[in-house]
Design a protein around this motif. Structure first.
Motif, PDB file in Angstrom:
ATOM      1  N   SER A 316       0.829  -1.194   0.000  1.00 35.71           N
ATOM      2  CA  SER A 316       0.000   0.000   0.000  1.00 35.71           C
ATOM      3  C   SER A 316       0.868   1.250   0.000  1.00 35.71           C
ATOM      4  O   SER A 316       1.831   1.361   0.758  1.00 35.71           O
ATOM      5  CB  SER A 316      -0.900   0.018   1.240  1.00 35.71           C
ATOM      6  OG  SER A 316      -1.594   1.241   1.329  1.00 35.71           O
ATOM      7  N   SER A 317       0.548   2.213  -0.861  1.00 36.34           N
ATOM      8  CA  SER A 317       1.302   3.471  -0.913  1.00 36.34           C
ATOM      9  C   SER A 317       0.382   4.660  -0.663  1.00 36.34           C
ATOM     10  O   SER A 317       0.692   5.781  -1.041  1.00 36.34           O
ATOM     11  CB  SER A 317       1.983   3.619  -2.277  1.00 36.34           C
ATOM     12  OG  SER A 317       1.024   3.565  -3.326  1.00 36.34           O
ATOM     13  N   THR A 318      -0.763   4.392  -0.024  1.00 37.77           N
ATOM     14  CA  THR A 318      -1.733   5.447   0.240  1.00 37.77           C
ATOM     15  C   THR A 318      -1.436   6.114   1.576  1.00 37.77           C
ATOM     16  O   THR A 318      -1.191   5.446   2.583  1.00 37.77           O
ATOM     17  CB  THR A 318      -3.157   4.870   0.270  1.00 37.77           C
ATOM     18  OG1 THR A 318      -3.437   4.242  -0.983  1.00 37.77           O
ATOM     19  CG2 THR A 318      -4.178   5.976   0.520  1.00 37.77           C
ATOM     20  N   PHE A 319      -1.473   7.454   1.572  1.00 34.78           N
ATOM     21  CA  PHE A 319      -1.267   8.227   2.800  1.00 34.78           C
ATOM     22  C   PHE A 319      -2.555   8.959   3.150  1.00 34.78           C
ATOM     23  O   PHE A 319      -3.243   9.489   2.277  1.00 34.78           O
ATOM     24  CB  PHE A 319      -0.146   9.252   2.611  1.00 34.78           C
ATOM     25  CG  PHE A 319       1.210   8.642   2.409  1.00 34.78           C
ATOM     26  CD1 PHE A 319       2.022   8.347   3.494  1.00 34.78           C
ATOM     27  CD2 PHE A 319       1.683   8.367   1.130  1.00 34.78           C
ATOM     28  CE1 PHE A 319       3.275   7.790   3.316  1.00 34.78           C
ATOM     29  CE2 PHE A 319       2.927   7.800   0.942  1.00 34.78           C
ATOM     30  CZ  PHE A 319       3.731   7.516   2.040  1.00 34.78           C
ATOM     31  N   GLN A 320      -2.853   8.988   4.429  1.00 38.56           N
ATOM     32  CA  GLN A 320      -3.961   9.793   4.937  1.00 38.56           C
ATOM     33  C   GLN A 320      -3.385  10.896   5.821  1.00 38.56           C
ATOM     34  O   GLN A 320      -2.509  10.642   6.656  1.00 38.56           O
ATOM     35  CB  GLN A 320      -4.926   8.940   5.763  1.00 38.56           C
ATOM     36  CG  GLN A 320      -5.690   7.890   4.975  1.00 38.56           C
ATOM     37  CD  GLN A 320      -6.574   7.062   5.884  1.00 38.56           C
ATOM     38  OE1 GLN A 320      -6.169   6.025   6.399  1.00 38.56           O
ATOM     39  NE2 GLN A 320      -7.796   7.535   6.101  1.00 38.56           N
ATOM     40  N   THR A 321      -3.883  12.100   5.639  1.00 38.25           N
ATOM     41  CA  THR A 321      -3.431  13.210   6.476  1.00 38.25           C
ATOM     42  C   THR A 321      -4.224  13.222   7.772  1.00 38.25           C
ATOM     43  O   THR A 321      -5.457  13.238   7.752  1.00 38.25           O
ATOM     44  CB  THR A 321      -3.595  14.547   5.749  1.00 38.25           C
ATOM     45  OG1 THR A 321      -2.824  14.522   4.546  1.00 38.25           O
ATOM     46  CG2 THR A 321      -3.115  15.698   6.616  1.00 38.25           C
ATOM     47  N   ALA A 322      -3.507  13.195   8.895  1.00 37.55           N
ATOM     48  CA  ALA A 322      -4.143  13.185  10.211  1.00 37.55           C
ATOM     49  C   ALA A 322      -3.682  14.387  11.016  1.00 37.55           C
ATOM     50  O   ALA A 322      -2.509  14.769  10.968  1.00 37.55           O
ATOM     51  CB  ALA A 322      -3.786  11.902  10.954  1.00 37.55           C
ATOM     52  N   SER A 323      -4.590  14.990  11.763  1.00 39.94           N
ATOM     53  CA  SER A 323      -4.243  16.118  12.622  1.00 39.94           C
ATOM     54  C   SER A 323      -3.537  15.620  13.886  1.00 39.94           C
ATOM     55  O   SER A 323      -3.994  14.664  14.526  1.00 39.94           O
ATOM     56  CB  SER A 323      -5.498  16.899  13.027  1.00 39.94           C
ATOM     57  OG  SER A 323      -6.099  17.496  11.895  1.00 39.94           O
ATOM     58  N   VAL A 324      -2.426  16.249  14.202  1.00 40.00           N
ATOM     59  CA  VAL A 324      -1.714  15.957  15.437  1.00 40.00           C
ATOM     60  C   VAL A 324      -2.259  16.886  16.516  1.00 40.00           C
ATOM     61  O   VAL A 324      -2.265  18.110  16.344  1.00 40.00           O
ATOM     62  CB  VAL A 324      -0.195  16.163  15.269  1.00 40.00           C
ATOM     63  CG1 VAL A 324       0.532  15.897  16.585  1.00 40.00           C
ATOM     64  CG2 VAL A 324       0.345  15.250  14.165  1.00 40.00           C
ATOM     65  N   LEU A 325      -2.738  16.332  17.617  1.00 38.75           N
ATOM     66  CA  LEU A 325      -3.337  17.141  18.666  1.00 38.75           C
ATOM     67  C   LEU A 325      -2.266  17.725  19.574  1.00 38.75           C
ATOM     68  O   LEU A 325      -1.244  17.082  19.855  1.00 38.75           O
ATOM     69  CB  LEU A 325      -4.315  16.291  19.480  1.00 38.75           C
ATOM     70  CG  LEU A 325      -5.455  15.677  18.651  1.00 38.75           C
ATOM     71  CD1 LEU A 325      -6.369  14.849  19.536  1.00 38.75           C
ATOM     72  CD2 LEU A 325      -6.257  16.765  17.939  1.00 38.75           C
ATOM     73  N   PRO A 326      -2.477  18.943  20.051  1.00 40.16           N
ATOM     74  CA  PRO A 326      -1.453  19.590  20.889  1.00 40.16           C
ATOM     75  C   PRO A 326      -1.318  18.899  22.243  1.00 40.16           C
ATOM     76  O   PRO A 326      -2.276  18.340  22.776  1.00 40.16           O
ATOM     77  CB  PRO A 326      -1.974  21.020  21.038  1.00 40.16           C
ATOM     78  CG  PRO A 326      -3.442  20.930  20.799  1.00 40.16           C
ATOM     79  CD  PRO A 326      -3.637  19.824  19.804  1.00 40.16           C
ATOM     80  N   LEU A 327      -0.112  18.966  22.792  1.00 37.16           N
ATOM     81  CA  LEU A 327       0.173  18.445  24.122  1.00 37.16           C
ATOM     82  C   LEU A 327       0.445  19.614  25.054  1.00 37.16           C
ATOM     83  O   LEU A 327       1.163  20.544  24.699  1.00 37.16           O
ATOM     84  CB  LEU A 327       1.397  17.524  24.087  1.00 37.16           C
ATOM     85  CG  LEU A 327       1.262  16.256  23.237  1.00 37.16           C
ATOM     86  CD1 LEU A 327       2.597  15.534  23.148  1.00 37.16           C
ATOM     87  CD2 LEU A 327       0.204  15.327  23.812  1.00 37.16           C
ATOM     88  N   ASP A 328      -0.131  19.575  26.259  1.00 40.89           N
ATOM     89  CA  ASP A 328       0.093  20.699  27.172  1.00 40.89           C
ATOM     90  C   ASP A 328       1.388  20.513  27.951  1.00 40.89           C
ATOM     91  O   ASP A 328       2.073  19.490  27.846  1.00 40.89           O
ATOM     92  CB  ASP A 328      -1.107  20.929  28.080  1.00 40.89           C
ATOM     93  CG  ASP A 328      -1.327  19.797  29.084  1.00 40.89           C
ATOM     94  OD1 ASP A 328      -0.334  19.147  29.486  1.00 40.89           O
ATOM     95  OD2 ASP A 328      -2.479  19.574  29.470  1.00 40.89           O
ATOM     96  N   ASP A 329       1.721  21.509  28.758  1.00 41.27           N
ATOM     97  CA  ASP A 329       3.013  21.526  29.431  1.00 41.27           C
ATOM     98  C   ASP A 329       3.163  20.449  30.501  1.00 41.27           C
ATOM     99  O   ASP A 329       4.270  20.216  30.989  1.00 41.27           O
ATOM    100  CB  ASP A 329       3.262  22.895  30.074  1.00 41.27           C
ATOM    101  CG  ASP A 329       3.526  23.971  29.040  1.00 41.27           C
ATOM    102  OD1 ASP A 329       3.774  23.612  27.869  1.00 41.27           O
ATOM    103  OD2 ASP A 329       3.488  25.168  29.393  1.00 41.27           O
ATOM    104  N   SER A 330       2.068  19.801  30.873  1.00 38.43           N
ATOM    105  CA  SER A 330       2.150  18.763  31.904  1.00 38.43           C
ATOM    106  C   SER A 330       2.555  17.409  31.326  1.00 38.43           C
ATOM    107  O   SER A 330       2.774  16.454  32.080  1.00 38.43           O
ATOM    108  CB  SER A 330       0.805  18.629  32.619  1.00 38.43           C
ATOM    109  OG  SER A 330      -0.178  18.113  31.723  1.00 38.43           O
TER     110      SER A 330
END
Length: 393
Positions: A316-330
Protein backbone atom coordinates in the motif's frame (compact mmCIF):
# COMPACT_ATOMS: atom_id res chain seq x y z
CA UNK A 1 4.39 22.35 9.95
CA UNK A 2 6.45 21.21 6.93
CA UNK A 3 4.45 18.29 5.54
CA UNK A 4 3.38 20.22 2.44
CA UNK A 5 6.93 21.43 1.87
CA UNK A 6 8.20 17.89 2.32
CA UNK A 7 5.81 16.50 -0.28
CA UNK A 8 6.77 19.29 -2.66
CA UNK A 9 10.53 19.32 -2.17
CA UNK A 10 11.55 15.81 -1.19
CA UNK A 11 8.96 13.05 -1.69
CA UNK A 12 11.87 10.62 -2.09
CA UNK A 13 12.66 11.11 1.60
CA UNK A 14 9.14 10.03 2.56
CA UNK A 15 9.50 6.91 0.44
CA UNK A 16 12.91 6.04 1.90
CA UNK A 17 11.74 6.51 5.51
CA UNK A 18 8.64 4.39 4.93
CA UNK A 19 10.67 1.62 3.27
CA UNK A 20 13.22 1.47 6.10
CA UNK A 21 10.44 1.35 8.70
CA UNK A 22 8.54 -1.38 6.86
CA UNK A 23 11.74 -3.41 6.59
CA UNK A 24 12.29 -3.13 10.34
CA UNK A 25 15.60 -1.33 9.79
CA UNK A 26 14.43 1.57 11.96
CA UNK A 27 12.09 1.76 14.93
CA UNK A 28 9.31 4.23 15.64
CA UNK A 29 10.51 7.51 17.18
CA UNK A 30 13.27 7.94 14.59
CA UNK A 31 14.38 11.03 12.72
CA UNK A 32 15.47 10.11 9.21
CA UNK A 33 17.99 12.52 7.69
CA UNK A 34 18.68 12.71 3.96
CA UNK A 35 22.47 13.07 4.05
CA UNK A 36 22.85 14.08 0.41
CA UNK A 37 20.22 16.83 0.71
CA UNK A 38 21.80 18.18 3.91
CA UNK A 39 25.11 18.39 2.07
CA UNK A 40 23.47 20.14 -0.88
CA UNK A 41 21.83 22.63 1.49
CA UNK A 42 25.22 23.11 3.11
CA UNK A 43 26.82 23.86 -0.25
CA UNK A 44 24.19 26.46 -1.07
CA UNK A 45 24.65 28.15 2.30
CA UNK A 46 28.42 28.15 1.98
CA UNK A 47 28.34 29.65 -1.51
CA UNK A 48 25.90 32.38 -0.50
CA UNK A 49 27.93 33.19 2.61
CA UNK A 50 31.13 33.39 0.59
CA UNK A 51 29.43 35.68 -1.93
CA UNK A 52 28.51 38.08 0.89
CA UNK A 53 31.70 37.82 2.93
CA UNK A 54 30.14 36.06 5.93
CA UNK A 55 31.67 33.12 7.76
CA UNK A 56 29.40 30.30 8.91
CA UNK A 57 29.83 28.20 12.03
CA UNK A 58 27.83 24.99 11.78
CA UNK A 59 25.16 24.35 14.41
CA UNK A 60 24.51 20.68 15.14
CA UNK A 61 22.05 20.55 18.04
CA UNK A 62 19.07 20.40 15.67
CA UNK A 63 20.51 17.26 14.06
CA UNK A 64 21.37 15.57 17.35
CA UNK A 65 24.95 16.81 17.65
CA UNK A 66 25.78 14.26 14.98
CA UNK A 67 29.56 14.09 14.46
CA UNK A 68 29.38 12.10 11.24
CA UNK A 69 27.18 14.66 9.54
CA UNK A 70 29.24 17.51 10.99
CA UNK A 71 32.41 15.95 9.57
CA UNK A 72 30.82 15.58 6.12
CA UNK A 73 29.79 19.24 6.16
CA UNK A 74 33.26 20.37 7.23
CA UNK A 75 34.65 18.53 4.22
CA UNK A 76 32.64 20.98 2.06
CA UNK A 77 34.65 23.93 3.40
CA UNK A 78 33.19 24.89 6.78
CA UNK A 79 35.94 25.42 9.36
CA UNK A 80 34.01 24.04 12.31
CA UNK A 81 31.02 24.24 14.59
CA UNK A 82 29.41 26.35 17.29
CA UNK A 83 28.71 24.46 20.50
CA UNK A 84 25.84 26.27 22.15
CA UNK A 85 26.24 24.47 25.46
CA UNK A 86 29.05 22.65 27.22
CA UNK A 87 27.56 19.19 26.64
CA UNK A 88 27.66 19.80 22.92
CA UNK A 89 31.23 21.08 23.18
CA UNK A 90 32.20 17.98 25.11
CA UNK A 91 30.55 15.54 22.69
CA UNK A 92 31.85 17.13 19.50
CA UNK A 93 35.37 17.59 20.83
CA UNK A 94 35.51 13.90 21.72
CA UNK A 95 34.91 13.21 18.01
CA UNK A 96 37.64 15.67 16.98
CA UNK A 97 35.15 18.07 15.42
CA UNK A 98 36.76 21.55 15.31
CA UNK A 99 35.10 23.95 17.74
CA UNK A 100 34.98 27.53 16.46
CA UNK A 101 32.64 29.11 19.03
CA UNK A 102 31.86 27.85 22.53
CA UNK A 103 29.86 29.26 25.42
CA UNK A 104 27.24 30.89 23.25
CA UNK A 105 23.94 30.10 24.99
CA UNK A 106 25.46 28.29 27.98
CA UNK A 107 28.75 29.16 29.65
CA UNK A 108 31.61 26.69 29.99
CA UNK A 109 31.60 25.33 33.57
CA UNK A 110 34.71 25.55 35.72
CA UNK A 111 35.72 21.93 35.20
CA UNK A 112 35.83 22.20 31.41
CA UNK A 113 37.47 25.61 30.90
CA UNK A 114 41.02 24.32 30.53
CA UNK A 115 39.95 21.48 28.23
CA UNK A 116 38.08 23.91 25.99
CA UNK A 117 40.97 26.40 25.95
CA UNK A 118 43.39 23.71 24.85
CA UNK A 119 41.17 23.10 21.81
CA UNK A 120 41.85 26.72 20.74
CA UNK A 121 38.34 27.82 19.71
CA UNK A 122 38.14 30.96 17.57
CA UNK A 123 36.13 32.62 20.30
CA UNK A 124 34.39 32.07 23.63
CA UNK A 125 31.31 34.00 24.66
CA UNK A 126 31.24 35.24 28.26
CA UNK A 127 28.18 36.43 30.19
CA UNK A 128 29.80 37.46 33.46
CA UNK A 129 32.94 39.09 34.72
CA UNK A 130 33.50 36.09 36.98
CA UNK A 131 33.59 33.72 34.02
CA UNK A 132 35.74 36.12 32.00
CA UNK A 133 38.20 36.30 34.89
CA UNK A 134 38.33 32.54 35.25
CA UNK A 135 38.99 32.03 31.54
CA UNK A 136 41.70 34.68 31.70
CA UNK A 137 43.40 33.04 34.68
CA UNK A 138 43.35 29.56 33.15
CA UNK A 139 44.52 30.87 29.78
CA UNK A 140 47.43 32.65 31.45
CA UNK A 141 48.39 29.49 33.31
CA UNK A 142 48.76 27.57 30.04
CA UNK A 143 50.45 30.38 28.17
CA UNK A 144 47.77 31.64 25.83
CA UNK A 145 45.37 34.54 25.25
CA UNK A 146 41.80 33.51 24.41
CA UNK A 147 39.64 35.72 22.15
CA UNK A 148 36.21 36.33 23.71
CA UNK A 149 32.85 37.77 22.71
CA UNK A 150 30.32 39.49 24.91
CA UNK A 151 26.56 39.79 24.62
CA UNK A 152 25.09 43.14 25.62
CA UNK A 153 21.40 43.42 26.51
CA UNK A 154 19.03 46.39 26.22
CA UNK A 155 15.68 46.62 28.00
CA UNK A 156 13.78 46.19 24.72
CA UNK A 157 15.53 42.97 23.72
CA UNK A 158 13.81 39.62 23.31
CA UNK A 159 15.22 36.74 25.37
CA UNK A 160 13.85 33.21 25.41
CA UNK A 161 12.95 31.75 28.83
CA UNK A 162 15.91 29.86 30.21
CA UNK A 163 18.31 31.86 28.03
CA UNK A 164 18.40 35.08 30.04
CA UNK A 165 22.05 36.13 30.06
CA UNK A 166 24.34 38.96 29.11
CA UNK A 167 25.69 42.30 30.27
CA UNK A 168 23.43 45.34 30.38
CA UNK A 169 24.16 47.88 27.66
CA UNK A 170 24.16 50.75 30.15
CA UNK A 171 27.22 49.16 31.78
CA UNK A 172 29.18 48.73 28.55
CA UNK A 173 32.09 51.05 29.31
CA UNK A 174 32.66 49.58 32.77
CA UNK A 175 32.40 45.98 31.52
CA UNK A 176 34.84 46.57 28.67
CA UNK A 177 37.32 48.34 30.91
CA UNK A 178 37.35 45.43 33.37
CA UNK A 179 37.73 42.84 30.59
CA UNK A 180 40.64 44.81 29.14
CA UNK A 181 42.40 44.46 32.50
CA UNK A 182 42.34 40.64 32.22
CA UNK A 183 45.59 39.59 30.47
CA UNK A 184 44.51 36.07 29.49
CA UNK A 185 41.62 37.15 27.26
CA UNK A 186 41.09 39.66 24.45
CA UNK A 187 37.73 41.17 23.50
CA UNK A 188 37.36 40.59 19.76
CA UNK A 189 33.66 40.00 19.13
CA UNK A 190 30.02 40.71 19.89
CA UNK A 191 27.01 38.43 19.68
CA UNK A 192 23.31 38.30 20.51
CA UNK A 193 20.37 35.96 20.01
CA UNK A 194 17.90 35.86 18.34
CA UNK A 195 18.89 38.50 15.78
CA UNK A 196 16.35 37.54 13.11
CA UNK A 197 12.92 35.96 13.52
CA UNK A 198 10.12 34.81 11.25
CA UNK A 199 7.06 37.07 11.36
CA UNK A 200 3.84 35.18 10.64
CA UNK A 201 1.84 38.32 9.88
CA UNK A 202 4.31 39.68 7.36
CA UNK A 203 5.37 36.24 6.15
CA UNK A 204 8.98 37.33 6.26
CA UNK A 205 12.11 36.98 8.37
CA UNK A 206 12.82 40.31 10.04
CA UNK A 207 15.47 41.88 12.30
CA UNK A 208 14.75 41.85 16.04
CA UNK A 209 15.58 44.56 18.59
CA UNK A 210 18.49 42.30 19.56
CA UNK A 211 20.18 42.98 16.24
CA UNK A 212 19.84 46.71 16.82
CA UNK A 213 21.44 46.29 20.26
CA UNK A 214 24.29 44.34 18.69
CA UNK A 215 24.91 47.13 16.18
CA UNK A 216 24.59 49.87 18.80
CA UNK A 217 27.16 48.10 20.95
CA UNK A 218 29.53 47.84 18.00
CA UNK A 219 29.21 51.55 17.25
CA UNK A 220 29.89 52.50 20.86
CA UNK A 221 32.92 50.23 21.04
CA UNK A 222 34.24 51.65 17.78
CA UNK A 223 33.94 55.14 19.23
CA UNK A 224 35.85 53.90 22.29
CA UNK A 225 38.65 52.66 20.05
CA UNK A 226 37.93 48.97 20.71
CA UNK A 227 38.58 46.88 17.61
CA UNK A 228 35.88 44.25 17.00
CA UNK A 229 36.63 41.60 14.37
CA UNK A 230 33.53 39.42 14.75
CA UNK A 231 29.89 40.52 14.69
CA UNK A 232 28.02 37.27 15.26
CA UNK A 233 24.25 37.38 14.59
CA UNK A 234 22.65 33.93 14.82
CA UNK A 235 19.08 32.70 14.31
CA UNK A 236 17.10 32.14 11.11
CA UNK A 237 20.34 32.02 9.10
CA UNK A 238 19.60 30.88 5.56
CA UNK A 239 20.39 31.61 1.92
CA UNK A 240 17.59 34.18 1.92
CA UNK A 241 18.68 36.02 5.08
CA UNK A 242 22.45 36.12 4.56
CA UNK A 243 22.19 39.11 2.17
CA UNK A 244 20.17 40.97 4.83
CA UNK A 245 22.80 40.25 7.48
CA UNK A 246 25.52 41.46 5.11
CA UNK A 247 23.70 44.79 4.75
CA UNK A 248 24.10 45.27 8.50
CA UNK A 249 27.81 44.44 8.42
CA UNK A 250 27.47 41.06 10.11
CA UNK A 251 30.62 38.93 9.79
CA UNK A 252 29.52 35.57 11.25
CA UNK A 253 26.37 33.55 11.75
CA UNK A 254 25.42 29.99 12.64
CA UNK A 255 22.99 28.03 10.43
CA UNK A 256 21.19 25.06 11.92
CA UNK A 257 17.65 24.52 10.63
CA UNK A 258 18.66 25.72 7.17
CA UNK A 259 20.79 22.58 6.84
CA UNK A 260 17.63 20.46 6.99
CA UNK A 261 15.39 22.99 5.23
CA UNK A 262 13.22 23.38 8.34
CA UNK A 263 13.31 27.16 8.63
CA UNK A 264 9.87 28.79 9.10
CA UNK A 265 10.20 30.59 5.76
CA UNK A 266 10.18 27.19 4.04
CA UNK A 267 6.74 26.14 5.31
CA UNK A 268 5.46 26.16 1.72
CA UNK A 269 8.58 24.62 0.20
CA UNK A 270 9.77 27.71 -1.66
CA UNK A 271 13.22 28.31 -0.11
CA UNK A 272 16.53 27.28 -1.73
CA UNK A 273 17.21 24.85 1.11
CA UNK A 274 15.11 21.71 0.68
CA UNK A 275 13.55 19.58 3.42
CA UNK A 276 16.04 16.91 4.47
CA UNK A 277 14.60 15.45 7.69
CA UNK A 278 11.43 13.60 8.71
CA UNK A 279 10.17 12.01 11.89
CA UNK A 280 8.66 8.53 11.66
CA UNK A 281 6.67 6.69 14.30
CA UNK A 282 3.70 4.30 14.44
CA UNK A 283 0.29 3.98 16.01
CA UNK A 284 0.50 2.29 19.42
CA UNK A 285 -3.19 2.18 20.40
CA UNK A 286 -6.55 3.95 20.41
CA UNK A 287 -8.22 5.57 23.40
CA UNK A 288 -11.51 7.48 23.58
CA UNK A 289 -11.74 7.81 19.82
CA UNK A 290 -8.18 9.04 19.30
CA UNK A 291 -5.09 7.28 18.01
CA UNK A 292 -1.83 7.43 19.94
CA UNK A 293 1.62 7.14 18.35
CA UNK A 294 4.83 6.15 20.07
CA UNK A 295 6.48 9.38 21.22
CA UNK A 296 9.91 10.49 22.28
CA UNK A 297 10.63 13.04 19.60
CA UNK A 298 8.02 15.67 20.35
CA UNK A 299 9.34 19.23 20.58
CA UNK A 300 6.83 21.65 22.07
CA UNK A 301 8.03 24.59 19.95
CA UNK A 302 7.85 22.49 16.78
CA UNK A 303 4.31 23.54 15.79
CA UNK A 304 3.58 20.06 14.47
CA UNK A 305 0.04 20.09 13.11
CA UNK A 306 -0.40 17.01 10.97
CA UNK A 307 1.12 13.74 9.87
CA UNK A 308 0.88 11.24 7.05
CA UNK A 309 -0.56 7.90 8.16
CA UNK A 310 0.09 4.81 6.09
CA UNK A 311 -0.35 1.06 6.30
CA UNK A 312 2.37 -1.28 7.51
CA UNK A 313 1.74 -3.33 4.36
CA UNK A 314 4.43 -2.99 1.71
CA UNK A 315 1.76 -3.22 -1.00
CA UNK A 316 0.00 0.00 0.00
CA UNK A 317 1.30 3.47 -0.91
CA UNK A 318 -1.73 5.45 0.24
CA UNK A 319 -1.27 8.23 2.80
CA UNK A 320 -3.96 9.79 4.94
CA UNK A 321 -3.43 13.21 6.48
CA UNK A 322 -4.14 13.19 10.21
CA UNK A 323 -4.24 16.12 12.62
CA UNK A 324 -1.71 15.96 15.44
CA UNK A 325 -3.34 17.14 18.67
CA UNK A 326 -1.45 19.59 20.89
CA UNK A 327 0.17 18.45 24.12
CA UNK A 328 0.09 20.70 27.17
CA UNK A 329 3.01 21.53 29.43
CA UNK A 330 2.15 18.76 31.90
CA UNK A 331 2.89 16.00 29.41
CA UNK A 332 5.73 13.57 29.03
CA UNK A 333 5.58 12.61 25.38
CA UNK A 334 5.24 8.89 25.85
CA UNK A 335 2.62 9.14 23.11
CA UNK A 336 1.59 11.69 20.49
CA UNK A 337 -2.19 11.87 19.90
CA UNK A 338 -3.79 11.90 16.46
CA UNK A 339 -7.36 12.89 15.71
CA UNK A 340 -9.25 9.89 14.36
CA UNK A 341 -8.94 6.13 14.61
CA UNK A 342 -6.14 4.38 12.72
CA UNK A 343 -5.13 0.71 12.86
CA UNK A 344 -2.55 -0.24 15.45
CA UNK A 345 0.81 -0.62 13.74
CA UNK A 346 0.12 2.03 11.10
CA UNK A 347 3.13 4.17 10.29
CA UNK A 348 3.13 7.95 10.69
CA UNK A 349 5.46 10.46 9.03
CA UNK A 350 5.71 13.98 10.45
CA UNK A 351 7.86 16.94 9.52
CA UNK A 352 8.28 19.81 11.93
CA UNK A 353 10.79 22.19 13.44
CA UNK A 354 12.69 20.24 16.06
CA UNK A 355 15.75 20.15 18.28
CA UNK A 356 16.81 16.51 18.25
CA UNK A 357 19.23 16.94 21.13
CA UNK A 358 16.36 17.45 23.62
CA UNK A 359 14.54 14.27 22.49
CA UNK A 360 14.95 10.54 23.17
CA UNK A 361 14.83 9.71 19.48
CA UNK A 362 17.03 7.66 17.19
CA UNK A 363 18.66 9.45 14.26
CA UNK A 364 19.03 7.51 11.03
CA UNK A 365 21.46 8.88 8.45
CA UNK A 366 20.51 7.77 4.95
CA UNK A 367 22.49 8.50 1.79
CA UNK A 368 21.57 7.85 -1.84
CA UNK A 369 17.96 8.99 -1.46
CA UNK A 370 18.23 11.54 -4.26
CA UNK A 371 19.58 8.93 -6.70
CA UNK A 372 16.92 6.35 -5.83
CA UNK A 373 19.37 4.04 -4.04
CA UNK A 374 18.97 4.76 -0.33
CA UNK A 375 21.54 3.29 2.03
CA UNK A 376 21.25 3.36 5.81
CA UNK A 377 24.62 4.79 6.86
CA UNK A 378 24.07 4.47 10.59
CA UNK A 379 21.70 4.96 13.50
CA UNK A 380 22.69 7.35 16.28
CA UNK A 381 21.34 8.55 19.58
CA UNK A 382 19.99 12.06 19.95
CA UNK A 383 23.39 12.97 21.44
CA UNK A 384 25.41 11.84 18.44
CA UNK A 385 26.58 8.44 19.65
CA UNK A 386 26.55 5.49 17.24
CA UNK A 387 24.02 2.96 18.49
CA UNK A 388 24.82 -0.67 19.16
CA UNK A 389 22.51 -3.60 19.95
CA UNK A 390 20.39 -6.37 18.52
CA UNK A 391 18.13 -4.10 16.49
CA UNK A 392 21.02 -2.51 14.62
CA UNK A 393 23.62 -5.21 14.25
Amino acid sequence: MFVDALKRQNPQLIEAAVTLWRQGAILPDTYVIDVDQVLENGRKLLKTANDYGIELYLMTKQIGRNPTLARRLIELGYRGVVAVDFREAEILSEHQIPLCHVGHLVQIPDGLVEKMLRLHPDVMTVFSLEKARQISNVAQSIGMVQPVMIKMIADSDRLYPGQEAGFMLDDLESIVHQIQMMPGIKLTGLTHFPCLLWDDKQQSTLPTPNLQTLLATYNRLTNMGVGIQQLNAPSASSCSTLPLLAEYGITHTEPGHALTGTIPANHSGTEPERIAMVYITEVSHQFSGLSYCFGGGYYRRGHVSNGLVFSSSSTSSTFQTASVLPLDDSNIDYHIPLEGSYPVGSGVVMCFRTQIFVTRSDVALVSGIQTGRPVLDGIYTSQGMLKQGAFYG
